[in-house]
Design a protein around this motif. Structure first.
Motif, short mmCIF file in Angstrom:
data_model
loop_
_atom_site.label_atom_id
_atom_site.label_comp_id
_atom_site.label_asym_id
_atom_site.label_seq_id
_atom_site.Cartn_x
_atom_site.Cartn_y
_atom_site.Cartn_z
N GLY A 74 0.80 -1.22 0.00
CA GLY A 74 0.00 0.00 0.00
C GLY A 74 0.83 1.27 0.00
N ALA A 75 0.14 2.41 0.18
CA ALA A 75 0.79 3.72 0.11
C ALA A 75 0.35 4.58 1.28
CB ALA A 75 0.44 4.41 -1.19
N LEU A 76 1.24 5.49 1.70
CA LEU A 76 0.93 6.46 2.75
C LEU A 76 0.72 7.82 2.08
CD1 LEU A 76 3.64 5.47 5.40
CD2 LEU A 76 1.33 4.55 5.12
N LEU A 77 -0.47 8.39 2.29
CA LEU A 77 -0.84 9.65 1.63
C LEU A 77 -1.13 10.70 2.69
CD1 LEU A 77 -3.43 8.09 -0.87
CD2 LEU A 77 -0.98 8.43 -1.24
N HIS A 78 -0.14 11.48 3.01
CA HIS A 78 -0.35 12.55 3.98
C HIS A 78 0.37 13.83 3.54
CE1 HIS A 78 -1.54 13.92 8.05
NE2 HIS A 78 -0.46 14.67 7.93
N HIS A 79 1.53 13.65 2.89
CA HIS A 79 2.32 14.81 2.47
C HIS A 79 1.72 15.46 1.23
CE1 HIS A 79 5.75 14.48 5.23
NE2 HIS A 79 5.60 13.18 5.12
N ASP A 80 1.86 16.78 1.18
CA ASP A 80 1.40 17.55 0.03
C ASP A 80 2.64 18.17 -0.61
OD1 ASP A 80 -0.16 18.84 -1.79
OD2 ASP A 80 -0.74 20.48 -0.46
#
Length: 357
Positions: A74-80
């Motif tokens: 999976g992936a971690l999506l928090h940074h913009d």
């Protein structure tokens, strides 16, 4: 007995490579184990724990790879913004930094973002977790070096370094750290938080790695890797490692010698044997592999390399002396529940609840 380890490299071509190394032969061989093409832009950072390999990219995601199951996780999506740095501490937590100025702390159990800290007014360029797991250092494009108390998630202190540093690293003993600005390595003492020495590389520095508490391996925008003696503040060894510039260095210890790993724009990952003794000799090549990609970053995965430590709460420390005292206790600290901490030096500190994107 042969050690089980893998070389993990990220590339401009968006692919992460894994090579299984056989260490029981005179010439080591690195056999392809996996390629992981989960990113849609170049890979900028890689880190490895006992179980997982993580890669960060200019596509603003952190991709997970389970080394036990050999599957994408999976992936971690928090940074913009682009991911600039990744570091595990122990098997339980990952820290990430990005161009959005955030430092994020992730739990590796459920891969939740436990803390999201607005760390720098510009990009976070590098981070380093203290060997105790109790505090971290970060540098950014706001010309500051910040020390983070990982118990409270607050900035313990801020140092204006007047230049944008792009690398920060703790020594293995945790009594000093280095801050890299362009071609210069500044050596800091933990107790005084001040520069005790400086060494200058002929070219801009791309990567550094402590081989032990006194020897620092330095790679820059040329084909050479140089070793610096921290105590003497001088170069003690240099050798030509690649045909083009060296992008990343890492290392691991065997029974009676150190193995330096280098990765380059020329596509090669190389392993070098180095005896860490009083007079350093030029390292000898143990083995190499040609990935045929333009490599950007490097990590070594060893399943038994993680130290097991007990978690316990710890007091808040706000000065360098208090942090030094706090660090004399060797156990890891517990990280609090999910929150976003907004740092603003001019106003009282505020907390805001927040989660992932």
């Amino acid at each position: 007995m042969a050690a089980v380890l893998e070389l993990i490299a990220g590339s401009y071509e968006q692919i992460a490579f894994g090579y299984r190394v056989k260490t029981d032969e005179k010439e080591w061989t690195a056999k392809p184990d996996f390629t992981h093409h989960a990113h849609t832009a170049s890979i900028s950072a890689v880190a490895a724990s006992e179980r997982f390999v993580v890669t960060g990219s200019k596509d603003e995601t952190i991709q997970l790879y389970d080394m036990k199951k050999k599957t994408e996780h999976g992936a971690l999506l928090h940074h913009d913004g682009s991911i600039t740095c990744l570091e595990f501490y122990g098997a339980s937590h990952l820290m990430s930094g990005g161009e959005d100025g955030l430092l994020c702390v992730w739990s590796t159990k459920k891969w939740e973002c436990l803390k999201s800290i607005k760390a720098h007014k510009g990009h976070v360029t590098s981070l380093s977790v203290h060997p105790s797991g109790k505090l971290a250092l970060s540098v950014g494009t706001d010309k500051t070096l910040r020390t983070w108390n990982l118990i409270s998630g607050r900035s313990a202190f801020i140092k204006n370094i007047k230049q944008n540093a792009h690398i920060v690293r703790w020594s293995p003993d945790g009594d000093k750290y280095v801050v890299v600005v362009n071609d210069t390595v500044n050596i800091y003492d933990l107790e005084t938080a001040s520069v005790t020495g400086t060494v200058t590389n002929p070219k801009r520095i791309s990567s550094v790695k402590f081989l032990n508490n006194s020897i620092l391996a330095v790679a820059g925008d040329d084909e050479f890797v140089r070793m610096c003696d921290m105590g003497k503040e001088k170069w003690v060894c240099e050798f030509k490692a690649h045909e083009t510039r060296v992008k990343a260095v890492d290392s691991f210890d065997m029974e009676d010698y150190c193995v330096l790993v280098t990765a380059s724009n020329d596509g090669f990952i190389k392993m070098w044997k180095l005896h860490l003794k009083e007079e350093l000799e030029t390292p000898t090549l143990l083995g190499e592999v040609n990935t045929t990609a333009r490599l950007t970053c490097l990590a070594v995965w060893k399943p038994s390399s993680v130290q097991q430590t007990t978690e316990e709460p710890a007091a808040k420390a706000t000065t360098s002396e208090e942090l030094t005292r706090e660090l004399s206790k060797t156990k890891r600290v517990r990280i609090a529940t999910e929150e976003v901490v907004l740092e603003d030096e001019s106003k009282p500190k505020k907390k805001k609840k927040g989660g992932g994107k």
